[in-house]
Design a protein around this motif. Sequence first.
Motif, PDB file in Angstrom:
ATOM      1  N   ASP A   1      30.806 -37.784 -48.784  1.00  0.00           N
ATOM      2  CA  ASP A   1      29.823 -37.362 -47.792  1.00  0.00           C
ATOM      3  C   ASP A   1      29.108 -38.566 -47.195  1.00  0.00           C
ATOM      4  O   ASP A   1      28.834 -38.617 -45.991  1.00  0.00           O
ATOM      5  N   ARG A   2      28.798 -39.559 -48.034  1.00  0.00           N
ATOM      6  CA  ARG A   2      28.148 -40.772 -47.527  1.00  0.00           C
ATOM      7  C   ARG A   2      29.120 -41.626 -46.722  1.00  0.00           C
ATOM      8  O   ARG A   2      28.737 -42.221 -45.711  1.00  0.00           O
ATOM      9  N   ARG A   3      30.352 -41.680 -47.164  1.00  0.00           N
ATOM     10  CA  ARG A   3      31.342 -42.558 -46.530  1.00  0.00           C
ATOM     11  C   ARG A   3      31.816 -42.004 -45.192  1.00  0.00           C
ATOM     12  O   ARG A   3      31.961 -42.751 -44.219  1.00  0.00           O
ATOM     13  N   PHE A   4      32.067 -40.692 -45.129  1.00  0.00           N
ATOM     14  CA  PHE A   4      32.673 -40.102 -43.938  1.00  0.00           C
ATOM     15  C   PHE A   4      31.733 -39.178 -43.165  1.00  0.00           C
ATOM     16  O   PHE A   4      32.158 -38.560 -42.180  1.00  0.00           O
ATOM     17  N   LYS A   5      30.464 -39.054 -43.610  1.00  0.00           N
ATOM     18  CA  LYS A   5      29.499 -38.198 -42.914  1.00  0.00           C
ATOM     19  C   LYS A   5      30.049 -36.791 -42.713  1.00  0.00           C
ATOM     20  O   LYS A   5      30.172 -36.288 -41.592  1.00  0.00           O
ATOM     21  N   LEU A   6      30.408 -36.144 -43.802  1.00  0.00           N
ATOM     22  CA  LEU A   6      31.007 -34.813 -43.730  1.00  0.00           C
ATOM     23  C   LEU A   6      29.981 -33.791 -43.249  1.00  0.00           C
ATOM     24  O   LEU A   6      28.822 -33.815 -43.650  1.00  0.00           O
ATOM     25  N   GLY A   7      30.434 -32.899 -42.415  1.00  0.00           N
ATOM     26  CA  GLY A   7      29.544 -31.860 -41.910  1.00  0.00           C
ATOM     27  C   GLY A   7      30.287 -30.575 -41.638  1.00  0.00           C
ATOM     28  O   GLY A   7      31.499 -30.482 -41.826  1.00  0.00           O
ATOM     29  N   HIS A   8      29.549 -29.552 -41.192  1.00  0.00           N
ATOM     30  CA  HIS A   8      30.120 -28.256 -40.821  1.00  0.00           C
ATOM     31  C   HIS A   8      30.920 -27.621 -41.960  1.00  0.00           C
ATOM     32  O   HIS A   8      31.962 -27.004 -41.727  1.00  0.00           O
ATOM     33  N   GLY A   9      30.468 -27.802 -43.205  1.00  0.00           N
ATOM     34  CA  GLY A   9      31.103 -27.157 -44.353  1.00  0.00           C
ATOM     35  C   GLY A   9      32.217 -27.949 -45.005  1.00  0.00           C
ATOM     36  O   GLY A   9      32.806 -27.491 -45.990  1.00  0.00           O
ATOM     37  N   ARG A  10      32.504 -29.150 -44.509  1.00  0.00           N
ATOM     38  CA  ARG A  10      33.640 -29.908 -45.073  1.00  0.00           C
ATOM     39  C   ARG A  10      33.323 -30.504 -46.444  1.00  0.00           C
ATOM     40  O   ARG A  10      34.230 -30.662 -47.261  1.00  0.00           O
ATOM     41  N   ALA A  11      32.080 -30.844 -46.715  1.00  0.00           N
ATOM     42  CA  ALA A  11      31.724 -31.330 -48.051  1.00  0.00           C
ATOM     43  C   ALA A  11      31.912 -30.216 -49.084  1.00  0.00           C
ATOM     44  O   ALA A  11      32.410 -30.450 -50.187  1.00  0.00           O
ATOM     45  N   PHE A  12      31.530 -29.007 -48.705  1.00  0.00           N
ATOM     46  CA  PHE A  12      31.719 -27.872 -49.604  1.00  0.00           C
ATOM     47  C   PHE A  12      33.203 -27.588 -49.815  1.00  0.00           C
ATOM     48  O   PHE A  12      33.646 -27.301 -50.933  1.00  0.00           O
ATOM     49  N   ALA A  13      33.981 -27.665 -48.733  1.00  0.00           N
ATOM     50  CA  ALA A  13      35.424 -27.427 -48.846  1.00  0.00           C
ATOM     51  C   ALA A  13      36.084 -28.485 -49.729  1.00  0.00           C
ATOM     52  O   ALA A  13      37.019 -28.176 -50.479  1.00  0.00           O
ATOM     53  N   LEU A  14      35.604 -29.724 -49.649  1.00  0.00           N
ATOM     54  CA  LEU A  14      36.135 -30.786 -50.514  1.00  0.00           C
ATOM     55  C   LEU A  14      35.843 -30.470 -51.979  1.00  0.00           C
ATOM     56  O   LEU A  14      36.706 -30.659 -52.844  1.00  0.00           O
ATOM     57  N   TYR A  15      34.634 -30.002 -52.252  1.00  0.00           N
ATOM     58  CA  TYR A  15      34.289 -29.591 -53.628  1.00  0.00           C
ATOM     59  C   TYR A  15      35.229 -28.488 -54.117  1.00  0.00           C
ATOM     60  O   TYR A  15      35.734 -28.546 -55.240  1.00  0.00           O
ATOM     61  N   VAL A  16      35.472 -27.499 -53.270  1.00  0.00           N
ATOM     62  CA  VAL A  16      36.343 -26.387 -53.656  1.00  0.00           C
ATOM     63  C   VAL A  16      37.760 -26.877 -53.944  1.00  0.00           C
ATOM     64  O   VAL A  16      38.357 -26.531 -54.971  1.00  0.00           O
ATOM     65  N   ALA A  17      38.300 -27.709 -53.048  1.00  0.00           N
ATOM     66  CA  ALA A  17      39.666 -28.205 -53.218  1.00  0.00           C
ATOM     67  C   ALA A  17      39.798 -29.051 -54.484  1.00  0.00           C
ATOM     68  O   ALA A  17      40.753 -28.899 -55.256  1.00  0.00           O
ATOM     69  N   ALA A  18      38.848 -29.955 -54.696  1.00  0.00           N
ATOM     70  CA  ALA A  18      38.904 -30.836 -55.869  1.00  0.00           C
ATOM     71  C   ALA A  18      38.760 -30.041 -57.167  1.00  0.00           C
ATOM     72  O   ALA A  18      39.447 -30.326 -58.164  1.00  0.00           O
ATOM     73  N   TYR A  19      37.883 -29.044 -57.156  1.00  0.00           N
ATOM     74  CA  TYR A  19      37.727 -28.217 -58.355  1.00  0.00           C
ATOM     75  C   TYR A  19      39.005 -27.459 -58.672  1.00  0.00           C
ATOM     76  O   TYR A  19      39.419 -27.352 -59.831  1.00  0.00           O
ATOM     77  N   CYS A  20      39.651 -26.932 -57.642  1.00  0.00           N
ATOM     78  CA  CYS A  20      40.877 -26.148 -57.851  1.00  0.00           C
ATOM     79  C   CYS A  20      41.978 -26.988 -58.488  1.00  0.00           C
ATOM     80  O   CYS A  20      42.749 -26.486 -59.314  1.00  0.00           O
ATOM     81  N   VAL A  21      42.071 -28.264 -58.112  1.00  0.00           N
ATOM     82  CA  VAL A  21      43.081 -29.138 -58.711  1.00  0.00           C
ATOM     83  C   VAL A  21      42.871 -29.236 -60.219  1.00  0.00           C
ATOM     84  O   VAL A  21      43.811 -29.091 -61.005  1.00  0.00           O
ATOM     85  N   GLY A  22      41.629 -29.469 -60.627  1.00  0.00           N
ATOM     86  CA  GLY A  22      41.346 -29.565 -62.053  1.00  0.00           C
ATOM     87  C   GLY A  22      41.506 -28.244 -62.769  1.00  0.00           C
ATOM     88  O   GLY A  22      42.041 -28.191 -63.884  1.00  0.00           O
ATOM     89  N   ARG A  23      41.058 -27.178 -62.132  1.00  0.00           N
ATOM     90  CA  ARG A  23      41.136 -25.864 -62.777  1.00  0.00           C
ATOM     91  C   ARG A  23      42.581 -25.459 -63.018  1.00  0.00           C
ATOM     92  O   ARG A  23      42.893 -24.788 -64.015  1.00  0.00           O
ATOM     93  N   PHE A  24      43.486 -25.879 -62.133  1.00  0.00           N
ATOM     94  CA  PHE A  24      44.888 -25.499 -62.270  1.00  0.00           C
ATOM     95  C   PHE A  24      45.475 -26.027 -63.574  1.00  0.00           C
ATOM     96  O   PHE A  24      46.073 -25.271 -64.349  1.00  0.00           O
ATOM     97  N   TRP A  25      45.300 -27.337 -63.850  1.00  0.00           N
ATOM     98  CA  TRP A  25      45.916 -27.874 -65.068  1.00  0.00           C
ATOM     99  C   TRP A  25      45.137 -27.512 -66.324  1.00  0.00           C
ATOM    100  O   TRP A  25      45.718 -27.359 -67.403  1.00  0.00           O
ATOM    101  N   ILE A  26      43.814 -27.339 -66.186  1.00  0.00           N
ATOM    102  CA  ILE A  26      43.019 -26.930 -67.349  1.00  0.00           C
ATOM    103  C   ILE A  26      43.352 -25.487 -67.736  1.00  0.00           C
ATOM    104  O   ILE A  26      43.472 -25.151 -68.920  1.00  0.00           O
ATOM    105  N   GLU A  27      43.519 -24.643 -66.723  1.00  0.00           N
ATOM    106  CA  GLU A  27      43.886 -23.248 -66.976  1.00  0.00           C
ATOM    107  C   GLU A  27      45.237 -23.166 -67.687  1.00  0.00           C
ATOM    108  O   GLU A  27      45.462 -22.289 -68.523  1.00  0.00           O
ATOM    109  N   TYR A  28      46.117 -24.083 -67.363  1.00  0.00           N
ATOM    110  CA  TYR A  28      47.453 -24.089 -67.966  1.00  0.00           C
ATOM    111  C   TYR A  28      47.387 -24.354 -69.470  1.00  0.00           C
ATOM    112  O   TYR A  28      48.277 -23.937 -70.224  1.00  0.00           O
ATOM    113  N   LEU A  29      46.310 -25.004 -69.930  1.00  0.00           N
ATOM    114  CA  LEU A  29      46.159 -25.324 -71.355  1.00  0.00           C
ATOM    115  C   LEU A  29      45.576 -24.166 -72.165  1.00  0.00           C
ATOM    116  O   LEU A  29      45.732 -24.130 -73.385  1.00  0.00           O
TER     117      LEU A  29
END
Length: 331
Positions: free
Chosen positions: A197-225
Motif C-alpha cells: 500500500d505504501r509502495r504502490f499507493k493502492l486504492g479503490h479496494g485493491r489493498a483489501f483484494a491483495l489481503y484476500v488473495a494472499a490469505y487464500c494462498v496460505g489457507r490452501f496449503w494449510i487446509e491441505y494439512l
Amino acid sequence: MELAYIPSPSRGVLYLGPIPLRGYAFCIIIGVFVAVWLGNKRWIARGGRAGTVADISVWAVPFGLVGGRLYHVITDYELYFSEGRDWVDAFKVWEGGLGIWGAIALGAVGAWIGCRRRGIPLPAYADAVAPGIALAQAIGRWGNWFNQELYGKETTLPWALKITSSTDGRMPGTYHPTFLYESLWCIGVALLVIWADRRFKLGHGRAFALYVAAYCVGRFWIEYLRVDDAHHILGLRLNNWTALFVFILAVVYIVLSARKRPGREEIVEPGASDGDGDVVDLEKDGDAEASEKKAESSDEKAEAAESSDEKEPEASEAAESEKQASSAEKS
C-alpha cells in the motif's frame, strides 16, 4: 522419542466465580480491538476522521460473527443436526467454529451499511482495515489452540502440537500446529499489504483484494494439512475449493480495478477536512489569503482612480483661469 513440542492448555476456560472466561472468546475480542486500532490509524492517514472505523465496526463485527457462524454450521451441519447431536449447540460460538469466508462476506454487508450511513466509499474503508483484519485472524487462530482443535497431520517435528484431549473423536498425539502456521501467515499478509500500500499507493479496494488473495494462498496449503472432518469435492476439501475460487476473484478484481480506476481516492470521508479540524487544507488556506490580497489591491486601485478623476476637473478649471488672465493682460 519426543524431544520438543508445543503443549496444549489443560483447559480452555477459567471461571471467575460463576462467570466463564473462555480463551477462544478472548482471542476473538483482542483481535477485533487490534483490527479497529490499526484500521483507525490507517484511516486517519488517508484523510478520514478519528473514530469512524470504530463506528462502522459496530455494524461490521456483529454481521461478521453471524456470517462466520452460519458458514461453519452450514458446511459442517452434521455436527449439529445429525442423529445424537443437539441443534442448540449451533449457537454456542464460544466452543469454536467460525468460518472466515462467511465472516468476511457478511461482515462486508455490515460495513457497507455503516459506510452508507456516513457517505463513505466501502472500498476505501476496506483498504484501511485490511491489514488489521489479517492481524485479527492471526490472534483469533490461537483460540483453536485453547480448544485443541483444527490441527494437522501427525508429525514428530520439534514444533509439533501435543493434543491431550480425547473428546469428539480426538486422538492424543503430536500433530502439525496448523493454527500456528495460519497465525504466522496472517501476520505476513498484514505486513505485505502495508508494504504494498505504501509502495504502490493502492486504492479503490485493491489493498483489501491483495489481503484476500494472499490469505487464500496460505489457507490452501494449510487446509491441505488438516485432518479434521470436512466435505471433499474431487479429492479436495471444501475450503480448498473456496480458497481457490476466492483467490481468482481477488486477482481479477485487482487487475480490472487498476485499469478502470488507477491511483487512490483523494477524498475518503466527505467533510473530514473542515468538520473537526483534524485535517487542515493548507492549499485552500493559501488560495483564500491570495484572494483577499487581490481584493485589497483592487480596492486600492479603485480608490486611486476615483482620486484622479476628482483631481482632473480641478486642474482643468485652474488652466482655464490662467488663460483668461493672460488674455486680459494682452488686451
